[in-house]
Design an enzyme around this catalytic site. Structure first.
Site, PDB file in Angstrom:
ATOM      1  N   ASP A 292       4.117   1.081  11.997  1.00  0.00           N
ATOM      2  CA  ASP A 292       2.929   0.408  11.470  1.00  0.00           C
ATOM      3  C   ASP A 292       2.805  -1.034  11.960  1.00  0.00           C
ATOM      4  OD1 ASP A 292       2.094   2.627  10.127  1.00  0.00           O
ATOM      5  OD2 ASP A 292       2.754   1.985   8.146  1.00  0.00           O
TER       6      ASP A 292
ATOM      7  N   CYS B 104      -6.788   7.951   8.860  1.00  0.00           N
ATOM      8  CA  CYS B 104      -6.817   7.485  10.243  1.00  0.00           C
ATOM      9  C   CYS B 104      -6.410   8.586  11.217  1.00  0.00           C
ATOM     10  CB  CYS B 104      -5.890   6.289  10.431  1.00  0.00           C
ATOM     11  SG  CYS B 104      -6.453   4.788   9.623  1.00  0.00           S
TER      12      CYS B 104
ATOM     13  N   LYS C  67       0.835  -1.203   0.000  1.00  0.00           N
ATOM     14  CA  LYS C  67       0.000   0.000   0.000  1.00  0.00           C
ATOM     15  C   LYS C  67       0.867   1.249   0.000  1.00  0.00           C
ATOM     16  CE  LYS C  67      -1.751   1.777   3.868  1.00  0.00           C
ATOM     17  NZ  LYS C  67      -1.631   3.267   3.940  1.00  0.00           N
ATOM     18  N   ASN C  68       1.865   1.275   0.880  1.00  0.00           N
ATOM     19  CA  ASN C  68       2.671   2.480   1.045  1.00  0.00           C
ATOM     20  C   ASN C  68       3.620   2.731  -0.118  1.00  0.00           C
ATOM     21  OD1 ASN C  68       1.454   3.078   3.476  1.00  0.00           O
ATOM     22  ND2 ASN C  68       3.003   2.012   4.697  1.00  0.00           N
TER      23      ASN C  68
ATOM     24  N   ARG D  96       0.028  14.511  11.977  1.00  0.00           N
ATOM     25  CA  ARG D  96       0.984  14.297  10.897  1.00  0.00           C
ATOM     26  C   ARG D  96       1.046  15.611  10.138  1.00  0.00           C
ATOM     27  NH1 ARG D  96       0.509   9.223   6.859  1.00  0.00           N
ATOM     28  NH2 ARG D  96       0.921   8.101   8.775  1.00  0.00           N
TER      29      ARG D  96
ATOM     30  N   ARG E 169      -8.488  -0.428   4.231  1.00  0.00           N
ATOM     31  CA  ARG E 169      -7.583   0.558   3.659  1.00  0.00           C
ATOM     32  C   ARG E 169      -6.225  -0.055   3.342  1.00  0.00           C
ATOM     33  NH1 ARG E 169      -5.958   4.303   7.235  1.00  0.00           N
ATOM     34  NH2 ARG E 169      -4.841   5.186   5.469  1.00  0.00           N
TER      35      ARG E 169
END
Length: 421
Positions: free
Chosen positions: A306, A116, A22-23, A121, A398
């Site tokens: 994570d 989220c 995903k990242n 951030r 997600r």
């Protein structure tokens, strides 16, 4: 809305192919904005965050087609530089489109990202870095109006923190900038290297050093390319946590074990046996784990933030006391309250979680409030006695592709159902 229902205590076994990252997918999809041509991306996972990135691309004028895990992005006709607030709020990493837009069109209008709630951030580091490249940024009614009337110019940028998102935005903004851009104290995550590989395949000149330095030499244009997304190291670590907690013998395929070898010591300290073959990893656990005294989340190559939540869940029934220090996000213990409802003994003091291992966990109706908290609840439910019902599944979707199907292949009793009430 749906729920995930898990009947715990099953031993896990078999073989699992790990999804694409995903990242890595999200910044590479943003990089497609730079391309004057067609990009073909393989190993792109089915995730709601990927869907959100596709929606942004289509709004900007791209044509996107999916065939299985392959996405074809035609960005030749891109002309729109405005991303509506609704699309920006679909995912936290949507701000990475800012660098691509100002690079391609010399302007952008974006909003603060959503996603989220795991703590602040701030995008200040992104904005100050882009200003250093010559971008003018004005804020009005929640929107950011960004413009580079004379184009962007390369410079040296020293980051106060090795932010992944800021590093990605600088790279994307500087590929067409005049001259050379040098980023000091840049993020070193494998996803940064994957983004650089894709851009270089498109004709850009991005060099990622081994000690936190990134150098970008500006080019005139980027052409289409074909690229395969790297495996998702966090997904692999999540399923490894589940096998470790429940006991079992699982071979993980389609992984790059060099991306998380620094984390393997945690599993070994807990009593697991690992067989590392580079592109496959076998994990064997008897489910009788030992506590791990000191885990500290750090920028890559340290222990990833994570992975903290699923590993915390894994250690809930480990013998002894584990201590986990969260150094990246201040609200990354959102899962603790729900784990306590399942019988866990966890005390949080600021950025430190003290996990006293209990003999067993019990089923409960719990709520996933963010992506990684959701993964922690899945790991705990697989270990718990009884039937656990997890709500807030949208957060899990997600980042985890068909999580119930993956775990069912390994022998878990897990279903997805329509949410009651």
């Amino acid at each position: 809305m749906s729920e995930i229902i898990i009947k715990g205590t099953n031993r896990l076994g078999g073989t699992l192919d790990v999804q694409g990252s995903k990242n890595s997918s999200l910044p590479i999809l943003a990089a497609c904005v730079l391309v004057d041509g067609v990009s073909v991306l393989h190993n792109c996972p089915f995730l709601s965050d990927v869907d959100a990135a596709i929606a942004i691309l289509e709004h900007l004028g791209c044509s996107v087609k999916r065939e299985g895990h392959t996405l074809t992005v035609d960005s030749r006709n891109i002309s729109c530089y405005n991303i509506p607030e609704q699309l920006m709020r679909e995912m936290r990493s949507s701000i990475v489109f800012l660098g691509s837009l100002v690079s391609r069109l010399d302007r952008a209008r974006v909003f603060s990202p959503g996603g989220c709630e795991i703590g602040l951030r701030p995008i200040d580091l992104h904005l100050s870095s882009l200003r250093a490249l010559g971008l003018s940024i004005e804020q009005q009614e929640g929107a950011l109006f960004c413009e580079a009337k004379n184009g962007l110019e390369g410079t040296t940028i020293s980051l106060s923190f090795p932010s992944v998102g800021a590093t990605e935005n600088i790279i994307l903004a500087s590929v067409f900038a005049k001259g050379r851009t040098t980023v000091l104290n840049a993020a070193r995550e494998p996803e940064i290297e994957d983004l650089a590989r894709f851009l270089n395949e498109c004709g850009c000149k991005v060099y990622v050093g081994s000690h936190g330095t990134v150098v970008v030499d500006g080019v005139k244009r980027a052409h289409g390319a074909e690229h395969t997304i790297i495996p998702d190291r966090i997904v692999a670590l999540t399923y490894m946590s589940a096998v470790a907690a429940c006991g079992g013998d699982v071979q993980f395929r389609n992984v790059n074990t060099s991306h998380f070898r620094s984390v393997n010591s945690v599993f070994e300290a807990a009593g697991c046996r690992l067989e590392d073959e580079g592109k496959t990893l076998r994990l064997v656990s008897d489910g009788m784990l030992r506590a791990v005294r000191d885990i500290r989340t750090m920028p890559y190559p340290g222990f990833p933030t994570d992975a903290q939540a699923p590993v915390t869940a894994m250690l809930c029934t480990a013998k002894g006391t584990s201590v986990i220090v969260e150094n990246i996000f201040e609200n990354r213990f959102n899962h603790v309250g729900e784990l306590v409802r399942m019988g866990a003994d966890i005390k949080v003091e600021g950025r430190v979680a003290i996990v006293n291992g209990v003999s067993s966990l019990c089923a409960a109706h719990v709520l996933a409030v963010d992506l990684r908290a959701g993964s922690a609840l899945v790991v705990a439910a697989l270990k718990a006695y009884g039937e656990t019902v997890i709500s807030g599944v949208k957060h899990i979707d997600r980042g985890y592709e068909k999580i119930e199907e993956c775990l069912k292949k390994l022998g878990a009793s897990i279903e997805r159902s329509a949410e009651s009430g």
